[in-house]
Structures are given as C-alpha cells and as structure tokens.
Design an enzyme around this catalytic site. Structure first.
Site, PDB file in Angstrom:
ATOM      1  N   THR A 132       0.508  -1.067   0.000  1.00  0.00           N
ATOM      2  CA  THR A 132       0.000   0.000   0.000  1.00  0.00           C
ATOM      3  C   THR A 132       0.441   0.926   0.000  1.00  0.00           C
ATOM      4  O   THR A 132       1.190   0.991  -0.388  1.00  0.00           O
ATOM      5  CB  THR A 132      -0.378   0.146  -0.143  1.00  0.00           C
ATOM      6  OG1 THR A 132      -0.635   0.311  -0.515  1.00  0.00           O
ATOM      7  CG2 THR A 132       0.134   0.715   0.564  1.00  0.00           C
ATOM      8  N   GLY A 165       3.669  14.177   6.743  1.00  0.00           N
ATOM      9  CA  GLY A 165       4.902  14.659   6.135  1.00  0.00           C
ATOM     10  C   GLY A 165       5.031  14.334   4.665  1.00  0.00           C
ATOM     11  O   GLY A 165       6.147  14.147   4.167  1.00  0.00           O
TER      12      GLY A 165
END
Length: 536
Positions: free
Chosen positions: A345, A428
């Site tokens: 993923t 981030g």
C-alpha cells in the site's frame, strides 16, 4: 555518489530525545497534538469506543492544527474490532468533474513544494482555488461512525465546536508554521484574516503579561456546530455545500455542489501482506500503504536480519527495498491503472480497553501546509490542494484529469501477530512511507518497542535517488550509504521536519501502549482518564 551536510551548527551533536510510551489496560490515543489526543481519551473515559474517540480526535485536530488537516481535507482509516477482520474506509482526494487539465500549463523550473513537480503556471496545482479537490474527510468519519460508532455524533463533534469558538492558542510552534507559509497565506484574503492578524504572523505574549494570544474563526465554529447538529450530510447536501462551492468558484476553482453531493467514502476489507510471521494490513488503492507493503515484501524476500539490533547491512537492505518500491510507485500507480502489488500500500491512532484498534491518518490531510491557502469566507473552512498529488506532466499515469482519484501519500497501516496489534501512521507527505516502513521493520525484525521504533535513527528516501540520513547512524554506515546514493545529512529536529512525524498504538498480550514523535513538541499519547494538565 556524494554526502552533503545541511545540519545547523547550532544543533547539539549526538543529542537524544526521549518521550516515553504511555502504557495501561485502558484505552489511549496517540496523536500529533496532545490536546486533541486528550479529547479522544475523554471520549474513551465516557464510554465511547475507539472509533468514537477517533471521530472526536479528528475534528479537534482540524481546529488545533489547521495547517495540517481539517474538514476541508481528506483521509483514510483502518479499523480492527477485537479479534475481527481489518476494514478500511477511504475518503481520499478526487478531482472535481469540471477540472480542465489545459488550465495547468507547464513552465520552466520545478516547484518548491512537497514533490518537486515541474512548475505549473502561477503554481495553480499547488496554491489557490484551482488546486482544490473534493473534501472527503467528513464523509469518511460519518461512514466510520455509522458502522462502528457507539456515542451520539453530536457529542463527538461538540469539543471541536468549543475549541473553534475559543480560538487556537498561539505558541512558538504556531508562529513557526504561520511564518513559514506567510507568502501563501497572503494570497487569500480570508486566509490572511485568520492566520495573519494585523498582517503579520502571530507571536505569543510574554508570560509576565498573563495574556494569551488566540487565532479565532467564528465561521468555522458555526460550520462545525451545524455538522454536529445535522450530521455529516450537512457539509455535502445542504446550503453549506452551496456556500462552500460558490466561494471556490468565485476564486476561479472548479469544485461544485454536484461534486460534494456525489462524494462517497469507500468501505472495503483491508489488503494484507505477510511479513516474517506477521501480517501488514493497509488501505487498498491509491495511498502510501501499497508502497509500504511492497517495500516489506521485497525486504522479506531479499534480506534476513542476522542480529538482535539493526546493523548497517539491515539499513542498507531497507534502503534498497524502499528505492525499488518508489520506482514501482512512480511507474505503475494511478487512477484507472493497476493499483495492487506487482504479480501476486496528521496521523493519530487509537486503541480502546476492549481491543478495537483504529489507525486513522488525516495526516488527516490538507496535503501541503495550509493546503490550497484558500479559506471559504462563508464557512470558515481551509481547503486542501489535492490537485498537487497529480503529476502535472500530460500523459503520465497519474496525470491531472477531471473526476479522478489522486495518488496520495497517507499510509495508515496495521501489523498483526500473535496477541499483538500495532497501528501506525504519520504526517509529512512522501516522507511518511519510508518512516512507517522502517518503524514496522524494527518492531518485527528486532523486537523494538513502540517508542524505540519511532525514535530510532531514520533515513528518508522519498525523493529518489537522494537519501536524507540521520547523523546518528554513524560514520561507517553513512559512508556505505553515500557509495550507493547521493546522501544529505539532516538533523532530527521539530522544524523543519526532515523525516516525518509518527504516532502509533500497540495492544500486546492485553496491554495497550501509545507513543508519538519525540522531536515534535505537541505530539503525545494520552490515556483515558489522564488530565490534560497532570501537575494540577
């Protein structure tokens, strides 16, 4: 290859920073903001389950850390009921149906935002109303609550309503983030009015005055109150949607009331990847989970750790697996393309006393800091810049197009083993993927506890071939890395954050643990019943 040192001479060499994990048999929340985590922990104390706590924490985070996330953003969630299968709820970014790719012509140079895309005229894919995708977060939270929640929706949104009415308290962290993005914030009148009082970044008053500076948004508080009272549909099917989309279109954007009304979160079983006797679970399709899973598959196949602590050979293997995963990601992943692994993923996590575990990443995101830099004046909502997830180069697999799902970076994951469940995520941008991967690998390969997995030396390989390295790795390993990659040495500090902010929870043999990034001044884990000000 090369080794470049960008460290500040004012950062103490060899420093370490500890933020102990929270431990107990009761529920807990680990989040990028302690006050938001406390909101979720209070829901657990009041009898809510992990999904209830996640909904409350999510809305609170959108008020308390608005430059990262909020109801104008998107996200994804993993939920594992006690001893049950892992489910995913995907409320990721989708471009408006009326978006016109011709409005994003390329010009010379590269943009200075998260991804270093080729420049687009006037930064239209990064800043401003054209960069806005459909804000799906509230739909995702509503789906999770309808399926798994226990407490009334209005009670879960109420803390965020009160926080928005009071206003965000200004401290040094607020000043830093606002000052960094001042140029973006000035471009939008409503955004500047909220974050740049008197035209400048806000500064906390001296303690001797006894005063507190706050950034208030009455419109946002009113919007949250309606969502609390009317439910998630208020943002998508009522006059709120009409007001929001009119504001965006008045500024030249594409978002329409039809886009809002037609958006649905996708509920599906999580996908899984085996890793050394454990299973990694991730959200299907276009997010970071698939790339984390591929890196773990490659590492599982090509490298067997030989010791009890991470050695240079292990770090080299992790870097090689991550580099190969990025190559696959950039070449193969995009809406309409094959979205699974080849050939086969603001993040926060919650665990309750009954063992339901939630990994929810929103980072809960607006994508870039302050998203599009556009605030809807009618609703007070700061909106995402999800178009920035698309490749601006025509013809690429993830190219800008209408009514298309974006290839996003958020990576909520779960790792399950015998009497052991770990939920991880971070914020981030692309830096999330290598950070999550390394933390999970350390837990499985070297039996690291949660706080050590988060605090250990880390590399970032999110803009290959450049590898950003923590100087704590040591000279010998850094030399080996520099023989294979262009290496940049960067300190592990809170601002700027070169590596990402991780948060995680773990339930092992009936005991719950929570830990958060030690270098982030706000991030923390809070147990149910714990006071926000424990020394009082």
């Amino acid at each position: 290859m090369t080794l470049t040192d960008i460290r500040s001479p004012n950062v103490s060499r060899g420093r370490t920073l500890e933020k102990p994990a929270v431990k107990g048999r009761g529920g807990l929340v680990a989040a990028q903001n302690r006050q938001a985590a406390h909101v979720g922990a209070e829901v657990l104390r009041a009898g809510g389950n992990a999904v209830d706590a996640a909904v409350a924490t999510s809305f609170a985070l959108g008020v308390l850390e608005p430059w990262m996330n909020g109801i104008g953003g998107v996200g994804a969630m993993l939920v594992r009921p006690q001893d049950g299968p892992v489910s995913s709820i995907d409320a990721g970014a989708r471009s408006p149906a009326d978006l016109n790719p011709a409005d994003f012509p390329l010009v010379e140079g590269k943009d200075g935002d998260l991804f270093g895309w080729p420049n687009v005229l006037e930064d239209r894919n990064v800043v401003g109303a054209r960069s806005i995708c459909i804000p799906g977060l509230v739909r995702g939270l509503g789906s999770a609550h309808a399926r798994f929640g226990r407490m009334p929706w209005a009670e879960l949104v109420a803390p965020a309503v009160a926080l928005a009415a009071d206003g965000l308290v200004v401290d040094h962290h607020v000043t830093l983030w606002v000052a960094q993005e001042m140029a973006r914030l000035q471009r939008n009148e409503a955004c500047a009015a909220w974050f740049l009082p008197d035209g400048y970044p806000p500064v906390p008053p001296a303690a001797v005055t006894g005063k507190v500076a706050r950034l208030c948004s009455p419109k946002l508080s009113a919007t949250l109150a309606r969502i609390a009272h009317e439910g998630p549909d208020a943002l998508y099917l009522s006059d709120l949607a009409q007001d929001l989309t009119r504001d965006v279109q008045d500024l030249g954007g594409y978002l329409s009331a039809e886009d809002m009304a037609g958006f649905e979160a996708v509920e599906a079983p999580a996908r899984s990847e085996p890793y050394r006797g454990h299973a990694l679970h991730y959200v299907p399709d276009l997010n970071g989970g698939v790339s984390v899973a591929l890196a773990m598959r490659l590492c599982n196949r090509d490298h067997v750790p030989a010791g009890t602590v991470a050695a240079p050979d292990d770090i080299m293997a992790y870097a090689a697996a991550m580099a190969a995963s990025w190559e696959h990601r950039f070449a193969e992943l995009g809406d309409g393309a094959e979205r699974t692994l080849p050939s086969c993923t603001t993040h926060f996590s919650v665990v309750d006393s009954e063992g339901m575990t939630v990994s929810l990443t929103l980072t809960q995101t607006l994508l870039s800091l302050f998203g599009s830099g556009v605030v809807s004046p009618s609703t007070g909502i700061l909106l995402n810049n999800g178009v920035n997830w698309f490749d601006p180069r025509p013809g690429k697999i993830n190219a800008i197009a209408p009514a298309r799902k974006a290839l996003a970076n958020y990576s909520p994951v779960m790792l399950t083993g015998e009497e052991d469940v770990v939920a991880f995520g971070g914020s981030g941008g692309r830096k999330i993927l290598p950070a999550v991967f390394q933390a999970l690998a350390r837990i499985v390969d070297f039996d690291a506890d949660l706080e050590c997995a988060i605090a250990a030396p880390r590399f970032d390989l999110s803009a290959p071939p450049v590898l950003v390295a923590d100087p704590r790795f040591g000279a010998d390993l850094l030399k080996r890395l520099a023989e294979r990659y262009p290496v940049v040495l960067a300190d592990r500090i809170d601002h700027p954050n070169h590596y990402t902010t991780l948060c995680g929870v773990r339930r092992k043999q009936g005991v719950n643990y929570g830990a958060a990034e030690p270098w982030h001044p706000w991030a923390d884990a809070v147990a149910e019943g714990e006071s926000l000000f424990p020394n009082e």
